[in-house]
Scaffold this motif. Structure first.
Motif, PDB file in Angstrom:
ATOM      1  N   ILE A 104      26.162  20.618  19.996  1.00 26.76           N
ATOM      2  CA  ILE A 104      26.447  19.606  21.015  1.00 26.76           C
ATOM      3  C   ILE A 104      25.318  18.583  21.004  1.00 26.76           C
ATOM      4  O   ILE A 104      24.133  18.941  21.042  1.00 26.76           O
ATOM      5  CB  ILE A 104      26.572  20.238  22.414  1.00 26.76           C
ATOM      6  CG1 ILE A 104      27.742  21.230  22.445  1.00 26.76           C
ATOM      7  CG2 ILE A 104      26.767  19.167  23.476  1.00 26.76           C
ATOM      8  CD1 ILE A 104      27.892  21.947  23.776  1.00 26.76           C
ATOM      9  N   THR A 105      25.702  17.308  20.943  1.00 27.15           N
ATOM     10  CA  THR A 105      24.741  16.213  20.948  1.00 27.15           C
ATOM     11  C   THR A 105      25.146  15.201  22.011  1.00 27.15           C
ATOM     12  O   THR A 105      26.315  14.811  22.086  1.00 27.15           O
ATOM     13  CB  THR A 105      24.690  15.510  19.586  1.00 27.15           C
ATOM     14  OG1 THR A 105      24.394  16.469  18.565  1.00 27.15           O
ATOM     15  CG2 THR A 105      23.643  14.417  19.579  1.00 27.15           C
ATOM     16  N   VAL A 106      24.194  14.827  22.845  1.00 26.15           N
ATOM     17  CA  VAL A 106      24.434  13.765  23.825  1.00 26.15           C
ATOM     18  C   VAL A 106      23.584  12.568  23.412  1.00 26.15           C
ATOM     19  O   VAL A 106      22.345  12.646  23.387  1.00 26.15           O
ATOM     20  CB  VAL A 106      24.065  14.217  25.249  1.00 26.15           C
ATOM     21  CG1 VAL A 106      24.307  13.072  26.237  1.00 26.15           C
ATOM     22  CG2 VAL A 106      24.866  15.445  25.645  1.00 26.15           C
TER      23      VAL A 106
ATOM     24  N   PHE B 106      32.011   7.680  25.746  1.00 30.51           N
ATOM     25  CA  PHE B 106      31.981   9.086  25.342  1.00 30.51           C
ATOM     26  C   PHE B 106      30.691   9.381  24.569  1.00 30.51           C
ATOM     27  O   PHE B 106      30.687   9.456  23.338  1.00 30.51           O
ATOM     28  CB  PHE B 106      33.202   9.409  24.477  1.00 30.51           C
ATOM     29  CG  PHE B 106      34.505   9.140  25.163  1.00 30.51           C
ATOM     30  CD1 PHE B 106      35.026  10.052  26.068  1.00 30.51           C
ATOM     31  CD2 PHE B 106      35.208   7.967  24.902  1.00 30.51           C
ATOM     32  CE1 PHE B 106      36.225   9.788  26.698  1.00 30.51           C
ATOM     33  CE2 PHE B 106      36.410   7.703  25.526  1.00 30.51           C
ATOM     34  CZ  PHE B 106      36.925   8.616  26.438  1.00 30.51           C
ATOM     35  N   PRO B 107      29.586   9.589  25.268  1.00 29.79           N
ATOM     36  CA  PRO B 107      28.313   9.777  24.570  1.00 29.79           C
ATOM     37  C   PRO B 107      28.086  11.184  24.010  1.00 29.79           C
ATOM     38  O   PRO B 107      27.185  11.377  23.192  1.00 29.79           O
ATOM     39  CB  PRO B 107      27.278   9.463  25.661  1.00 29.79           C
ATOM     40  CG  PRO B 107      27.978   9.734  26.940  1.00 29.79           C
ATOM     41  CD  PRO B 107      29.421   9.457  26.721  1.00 29.79           C
TER      42      PRO B 107
ATOM     43  N   ARG C 156      34.771  13.835  21.079  1.00 28.40           N
ATOM     44  CA  ARG C 156      33.824  13.218  22.004  1.00 28.40           C
ATOM     45  C   ARG C 156      34.223  13.549  23.439  1.00 28.40           C
ATOM     46  O   ARG C 156      35.399  13.726  23.761  1.00 28.40           O
ATOM     47  CB  ARG C 156      33.791  11.703  21.812  1.00 28.40           C
ATOM     48  CG  ARG C 156      33.539  11.239  20.391  1.00 28.40           C
ATOM     49  CD  ARG C 156      32.149  11.603  19.921  1.00 28.40           C
ATOM     50  NE  ARG C 156      31.126  10.779  20.545  1.00 28.40           N
ATOM     51  CZ  ARG C 156      30.550   9.724  19.949  1.00 28.40           C
ATOM     52  NH1 ARG C 156      30.901   9.374  18.714  1.00 28.40           N
ATOM     53  NH2 ARG C 156      29.621   9.028  20.572  1.00 28.40           N
ATOM     54  N   VAL C 157      33.220  13.607  24.317  1.00 31.56           N
ATOM     55  CA  VAL C 157      33.429  13.956  25.722  1.00 31.56           C
ATOM     56  C   VAL C 157      32.631  12.984  26.579  1.00 31.56           C
ATOM     57  O   VAL C 157      31.551  12.525  26.200  1.00 31.56           O
ATOM     58  CB  VAL C 157      32.977  15.410  26.013  1.00 31.56           C
ATOM     59  CG1 VAL C 157      33.276  15.796  27.465  1.00 31.56           C
ATOM     60  CG2 VAL C 157      33.648  16.393  25.067  1.00 31.56           C
TER      61      VAL C 157
ATOM     62  N   ASP D 210      22.333  18.192  31.616  1.00 35.07           N
ATOM     63  CA  ASP D 210      22.917  19.075  32.626  1.00 35.07           C
ATOM     64  C   ASP D 210      24.433  19.084  32.533  1.00 35.07           C
ATOM     65  O   ASP D 210      25.077  20.135  32.644  1.00 35.07           O
ATOM     66  CB  ASP D 210      22.480  18.630  34.022  1.00 35.07           C
ATOM     67  CG  ASP D 210      20.989  18.843  34.248  1.00 35.07           C
ATOM     68  OD1 ASP D 210      20.404  19.707  33.559  1.00 35.07           O
ATOM     69  OD2 ASP D 210      20.414  18.149  35.115  1.00 35.07           O
ATOM     70  N   GLY D 211      25.005  17.905  32.321  1.00 35.37           N
ATOM     71  CA  GLY D 211      26.456  17.833  32.161  1.00 35.37           C
ATOM     72  C   GLY D 211      26.922  18.550  30.905  1.00 35.37           C
ATOM     73  O   GLY D 211      27.987  19.186  30.895  1.00 35.37           O
ATOM     74  N   ALA D 212      26.116  18.472  29.832  1.00 34.64           N
ATOM     75  CA  ALA D 212      26.475  19.163  28.593  1.00 34.64           C
ATOM     76  C   ALA D 212      26.456  20.675  28.784  1.00 34.64           C
ATOM     77  O   ALA D 212      27.342  21.385  28.293  1.00 34.64           O
ATOM     78  CB  ALA D 212      25.503  18.753  27.484  1.00 34.64           C
ATOM     79  N   LYS D 213      25.458  21.181  29.508  1.00 37.36           N
ATOM     80  CA  LYS D 213      25.382  22.621  29.754  1.00 37.36           C
ATOM     81  C   LYS D 213      26.542  23.090  30.624  1.00 37.36           C
ATOM     82  O   LYS D 213      27.107  24.170  30.395  1.00 37.36           O
ATOM     83  CB  LYS D 213      24.051  22.962  30.422  1.00 37.36           C
ATOM     84  CG  LYS D 213      22.845  22.740  29.516  1.00 37.36           C
ATOM     85  CD  LYS D 213      21.546  23.002  30.259  1.00 37.36           C
ATOM     86  CE  LYS D 213      20.341  22.734  29.364  1.00 37.36           C
ATOM     87  NZ  LYS D 213      19.059  22.937  30.100  1.00 37.36           N
TER      88      LYS D 213
END
Length: 367
Positions: free
Chosen positions: A88-90, A112-113, A14-15, A21-24
């Motif tokens: 990746i999943t948010v 940590f979504p 988890r992050v 945008d943050g995931a990219k």
């Protein structure tokens, strides 16, 4: 979660990232640090009321869809049918005071979504030259080349300068840096980037679009100066451009020697199309003063004559210190038959004489 596999491993972690945008951004940083290039395999549309705000599946870029049955046999093919995957999943954060319909409780929320799952099973070496040569050129490297192009470098000279800089900075490790396409692209990429930047700044380099861009640039320049300072014409597929700036017009009107002697200096090979640039100048105590500029794509008599006629249309009525359309008393030229014939046709009352330097140069070549 970590699970060993036959030729790698599978992991989930988890992050602290809360939007797409943050995931990219995290994904780009991961690719740079791991030196692994991924491509989007599938994306999941985000609908209102769903539990995710971002979900994308990725594949290793060494797992491609060949365009033909023989594509993989080529030396340039990068396809190894690599089974490595990533997704990746948010997850959507619960709004305060709103009931959640999810049956299971995620204890990692809201800290940590983002969920990252990696199936690290690459069937190729990651940091070998054969793999690194297929990496995407990094944004930092592209900015370096844009800066070099802005300083006047060509694609080849920019690449040589960049390689020299890498050699000076990394020393014995230069061979490893040069093998990585993200840091040291190919000459073909440099040419594509250069053309892309050039066309964005100056327009197309050929065809109807180039003519349209030239017309627009000349119209914009004339509008900016508030008078006709440039004209363009075409004859038999050849272009001619005449230019007389406000400064050149003042020299015509204020400098008495502009009506006595005008010398013409023609230069070729100025660009990839071998255009000819002809400068018209007169003498003064400070040196040569400009009276006009002609640009032609051919040395033919028709093209040069057209350029001179365009030039006569844009100079002031009292050009050449009041001589106007008669021209100066004397034109000093080089030994170009088409140029001398065109000058005689445009200014029949002027005397044409050859430059002594050109005579001496011709004699030296003869000897």
């Amino acid at each position: 979660m970590f699970k060993p596999l036959k030729n790698g491993y599978q992991t989930e972690f988890r992050v602290n990232v809360k939007d797409g945008d943050g995931a990219k951004k995290w994904f780009e940083e991961y690719k740079e640090s791991s030196k692994i290039t991924y491509r989007i395999k599938t994306t999941k549309p985000i609908k209102e009321g769903k539990t995710n705000v971002f979900k994308t599946y990725y594949r290793c870029h060494h797992n491609t869809l060949p365009r033909s049955s023989t594509a993989d046999a080529r030396n340039s093919s990068k396809n190894t049918c690599c089974p490595a995957l990533m997704d990746i999943t948010v997850k959507k954060l619960k709004l305060p005071g709103k009931r959640c319909r999810v049956k299971t409780v995620d204890h990692h929320l809201p800290a940590f979504p983002m969920v990252v799952r990696i199936q690290h099973q690459h069937n190729h070496l990651i940091e070998s030259a054969d793999t690194l040569k297929f990496r995407d050129v990094s944004d930092a490297t592209i900015e370096v080349f844009k800066n070099l192009f802005s300083k006047g470098h060509s694609p080849s000279s920019a690449l040589n300068t960049h390689k020299l800089d890498l050699h000076l900075r990394h020393g014995a490790d230069y061979i490893y840096e040069a093998a990585d396409r993200a840091k040291c692209p190919s000459l073909a990429f440099c040419h594509v980037l250069y053309k892309k930047i050039f066309e964005k700044a100056y327009g197309a380099t050929s065809g109807e679009k180039m003519l349209h861009n030239l017309d627009a640039a000349i119209a914009s320049y004339n509008e900016e100066k508030g008078e006709i300072c440039a004209k363009i014409g075409e004859t038999n597929g050849k272009l001619a451009i005449a230019l007389c700036t406000p400064l050149m017009k003042r020299v015509h009107q204020k400098h008495e020697y502009s009506g006595e002697l005008v010398f013409i200096d023609a230069s070729g090979g100025m660009d990839r199309y071998d255009c000819r640039i002809v400068m018209l100048l007169t003498h003064s105590s400070a040196g040569g003063l400009p009276l006009g500029c002609l640009i032609t794509t051919s040395e033919s008599r028709e093209c040069v004559t057209l350029a001179l006629n365009l030039f006569k249309d844009i100079v002031p009525e009292d050009a050449f210190c009041g001589n106007g359309p008669k021209g100066p008393l004397v034109f000093l030229t080089d030994d170009s038959e088409s140029e001398r014939q065109s000058l005689h046709a445009a200014y029949p009352e002027s005397t044409l004489i050859l430059c002594v330097f050109q005579l001496l140069l011709a004699m030296w070549r003869y000897l």
